[in-house]
Enzyme design. Structure first.
Site, PDB file in Angstrom:
ATOM      1  CD  GLU A 123       2.848  -5.830   4.117  1.00  0.00           C
ATOM      2  OE1 GLU A 123       2.620  -4.632   3.825  1.00  0.00           O
ATOM      3  OE2 GLU A 123       2.300  -6.803   3.563  1.00  0.00           O
ATOM      4  NE  ARG A 135     -11.760   0.482   0.931  1.00  0.00           N
ATOM      5  CZ  ARG A 135     -12.171   0.064  -0.263  1.00  0.00           C
ATOM      6  NH1 ARG A 135     -12.769   0.923  -1.075  1.00  0.00           N
ATOM      7  NH2 ARG A 135     -11.959  -1.171  -0.646  1.00  0.00           N
ATOM      8  CG  HIS A 171      -7.901   0.881  -4.978  1.00  0.00           C
ATOM      9  ND1 HIS A 171      -9.146   0.296  -5.146  1.00  0.00           N
ATOM     10  CD2 HIS A 171      -7.456   0.486  -3.753  1.00  0.00           C
ATOM     11  CE1 HIS A 171      -9.434  -0.422  -4.076  1.00  0.00           C
ATOM     12  NE2 HIS A 171      -8.444  -0.326  -3.221  1.00  0.00           N
TER      13      HIS A 171
END
Length: 314
Positions: A32, A122, A166
């Protein structure tokens, strides 16, 4: 978790031989990056990409800032990856502060640029500390975003998973239920938030499988190049940092070379223990630096494939 005979043999090998002796390199890796803000940061990023490209990751992801704040820079970075490298870019895309039509347009722009892999999230609220609030005309969740992307194009879609749940989840069980909805909506794999103990991943993976998750769950690995920065990120996402790890970095604040050695050792040991437990996919959060990820991949038996790169270029 019940280990297979092959995994038990591998575990015994890991304990009874040099940890990194002649590993097969039979793993899939991905990296990433985040879009650079300045010319100096851009130079660092592309130097890192040049270093890591010969390891032939199956994809490299590029992050998307809160509220779409890096939309243009993310798109430019991804488009350049398509044009100038042999790498497969995966563009992050979030639901925050945008309508469904606007998000679909971004996805179509990625498709037109040759991007076929999306990391669907999200996303964090554009105002830190504020709860997420979906727009009436927007996607309300990552599961909705995945379903929407499936209508735009035949994307390869990755989603996020959280081994320690989360921060907004009521429990790990409800978070796994949400993960299953994202996968059932049409995503292909889950990439986890970073963690620092192998058992954290194994417990989560076992719980997810027990809940009916069949897609691959890829552990996200964050080498700790800067402990203060890592502590800040871990606090935000409620990721536990073991006391022993914190103590390892004490006294290294002004010793960057020693800190790098410790960071590589800690992250490589985590990956080696995951490997001993059967993990064969790793996703590295590089923070746009190549050294630690490259060293860990080398220890795990991954070597540059220069010949294959030359064939692609031809």
């Amino acid at each position: 978790m019940t280990l297979s005979l092959a995994q038990m043999s591998e575990a015994a090998r890991a304990l009874g031989a040099p940890l990194y002796a002649d590993l097969a390199g039979d793993i899939d890796i991905s990296f990433e990056f985040f879009p650079p803000k300045t010319e100096a940061m851009e130079a660092t990023l592309w130097s890192s990409i040049e270093t890591l490209e010969p390891l032939q990751p199956r994809f490299v992801s590029v992050t998307y800032g809160a509220g779409g704040s890096t939309r243009e820079r993310t798109h430019n970075t991804v488009a350049r990856l398509v044009r100038e490298t042999s790498l497969t870019p995966a563009a992050h895309l979030t639901c925050v502060d945008a309508s469904r039509d606007e998000i679909d347009e971004v996805a179509r722009d990625y498709w037109a640029a040759g991007v076929r892999h999306i990391v669907a999230l999200r996303g964090d609220p554009s105002v830190p500390g504020q709860p997420f609030s979906a727009r009436a005309d927007g996607y309300a969740s990552a599961a909705e975003l995945v379903a929407g992307l499936r209508k735009v194009g035949d994307f390869d879609i990755s989603v996020a998973a959280y081994p320690e749940a989360h921060p907004e989840a009521a429990s790990l069980a409800t978070d796994i239920d949400h993960l299953k909805r994202k996968l059932d909506a049409g995503s292909h794999r889950a990439i986890t938030q970073f963690f620092f103990e192998p058992d954290t991943f194994f417990r989560f993976r076992d719980a997810a499988v027990a809940a009916g998750v069949t897609a691959e769950i890829v552990p996200g690995i964050l080498p700790v190049s800067n402990f203060a920065q890592t502590l800040k990120m871990a606090t935000m996402c409620k990721t536990a940092i073991p006391g022993w790890m914190e103590r390892l970095f004490v006294g290294l604040e002004d010793k960057p070379a020693a800190r790098q050695l410790v960071a590589a050792t800690v992250a490589a040991e985590l990956c080696r223990r995951l490997y001993a437990g059967g993990v064969r996919q790793f996703h590295f959060y590089t923070l746009n630096r190549a050294e630690l990820a490259y060293a860990i991949c080398h220890l795990l038996g991954v070597r540059p494939q220069a010949g294959n790169l030359q064939e692609k270029a031809a």
